[in-house]
Motif scaffolding. Structure first.
Motif, PDB file in Angstrom:
ATOM      1  N   ALA A  53      33.953  24.729  36.905  1.00  0.00           N
ATOM      2  CA  ALA A  53      33.444  24.887  35.534  1.00  0.00           C
ATOM      3  C   ALA A  53      34.377  25.773  34.700  1.00  0.00           C
ATOM      4  CB  ALA A  53      32.038  25.480  35.562  1.00  0.00           C
ATOM      5  N   TYR A  54      35.531  26.147  35.256  1.00  0.00           N
ATOM      6  CA  TYR A  54      36.541  26.967  34.588  1.00  0.00           C
ATOM      7  C   TYR A  54      36.020  28.362  34.219  1.00  0.00           C
ATOM      8  CZ  TYR A  54      38.893  22.519  34.403  1.00  0.00           C
ATOM      9  OH  TYR A  54      39.469  21.325  34.750  1.00  0.00           O
ATOM     10  N   LEU A  55      35.089  28.887  35.021  1.00  0.00           N
ATOM     11  CA  LEU A  55      34.556  30.218  34.757  1.00  0.00           C
ATOM     12  C   LEU A  55      35.278  31.296  35.560  1.00  0.00           C
ATOM     13  CD1 LEU A  55      30.774  29.328  34.646  1.00  0.00           C
ATOM     14  CD2 LEU A  55      32.345  29.667  32.736  1.00  0.00           C
ATOM     15  N   ILE A  56      35.887  30.904  36.669  1.00  0.00           N
ATOM     16  CA  ILE A  56      36.686  31.842  37.461  1.00  0.00           C
ATOM     17  C   ILE A  56      38.024  31.186  37.784  1.00  0.00           C
ATOM     18  CG2 ILE A  56      34.666  32.988  38.465  1.00  0.00           C
ATOM     19  CD1 ILE A  56      35.290  31.484  41.113  1.00  0.00           C
ATOM     20  N   GLU A  57      38.970  32.026  38.207  1.00  0.00           N
ATOM     21  CA  GLU A  57      40.291  31.535  38.578  1.00  0.00           C
ATOM     22  C   GLU A  57      40.864  32.434  39.659  1.00  0.00           C
ATOM     23  OE1 GLU A  57      42.548  31.752  34.969  1.00  0.00           O
ATOM     24  OE2 GLU A  57      42.528  33.928  34.931  1.00  0.00           O
ATOM     25  N   PRO A  58      41.777  31.899  40.466  1.00  0.00           N
ATOM     26  CA  PRO A  58      42.420  32.764  41.462  1.00  0.00           C
ATOM     27  C   PRO A  58      43.405  33.713  40.787  1.00  0.00           C
ATOM     28  CG  PRO A  58      43.296  30.541  41.595  1.00  0.00           C
ATOM     29  CD  PRO A  58      42.197  30.513  40.572  1.00  0.00           C
ATOM     30  N   VAL A  59      43.511  34.909  41.339  1.00  0.00           N
ATOM     31  CA  VAL A  59      44.494  35.873  40.850  1.00  0.00           C
ATOM     32  C   VAL A  59      45.848  35.457  41.408  1.00  0.00           C
ATOM     33  CG1 VAL A  59      45.206  38.294  40.931  1.00  0.00           C
ATOM     34  CG2 VAL A  59      42.771  37.713  40.772  1.00  0.00           C
ATOM     35  N   PRO A  60      46.864  35.334  40.560  1.00  0.00           N
ATOM     36  CA  PRO A  60      48.194  34.977  41.065  1.00  0.00           C
ATOM     37  C   PRO A  60      48.658  35.974  42.129  1.00  0.00           C
ATOM     38  CG  PRO A  60      48.150  34.886  38.674  1.00  0.00           C
ATOM     39  CD  PRO A  60      46.854  35.499  39.115  1.00  0.00           C
ATOM     40  N   ASP A  61      49.264  35.453  43.176  1.00  0.00           N
ATOM     41  CA  ASP A  61      49.779  36.276  44.279  1.00  0.00           C
ATOM     42  C   ASP A  61      48.686  37.129  44.915  1.00  0.00           C
ATOM     43  OD1 ASP A  61      52.363  35.261  43.912  1.00  0.00           O
ATOM     44  OD2 ASP A  61      52.766  36.748  42.361  1.00  0.00           O
TER      45      ASP A  61
END
Length: 94
Positions: A53-61
């Motif tokens: 749902a595009y509410l969270i995302e992974p933190v790069p690295d």
């Protein structure tokens, strides 16, 4: 008009708790499971739905265990608002 995926994603108490947690600080799936009192598979499924749902995302690295974070803020306020407007339970004496 609100997106049905968005409404479904925030419509579960565990997912709303996860959003509040991830708004405070990025966390792994294992961290979310422990702090939201879920097993790892449940937490992973809830996080998958939030990500879809595009509410969270992974933190790069984020490393071997990905860290998740919210894409927007304000989830704690929504959670407080929903709690304040919830119907009293039969055990509340109302």
């Amino acid at each position: 008009m609100l997106d049905p995926d968005f409404l479904a994603a925030i419509g579960h108490s565990a997912r709303l708790r996860a959003l509040v947690l991830l708004e405070q600080e990025p966390a792994t799936t294992r961290d979310v499971a422990a702090r939201c009192e879920l097993d790892a598979d449940e937490a992973a499924e809830h996080l998958r739905l939030l990500a879809n749902a595009y509410l969270i995302e992974p933190v790069p690295d984020g490393g071997a265990q990905p860290l998740w974070r919210t894409r927007v803020t304000g989830w704690a306020g929504l959670s407080d608002l929903l709690a304040a407007t919830a119907a009293p339970s039969p055990t509340d004496g109302a």
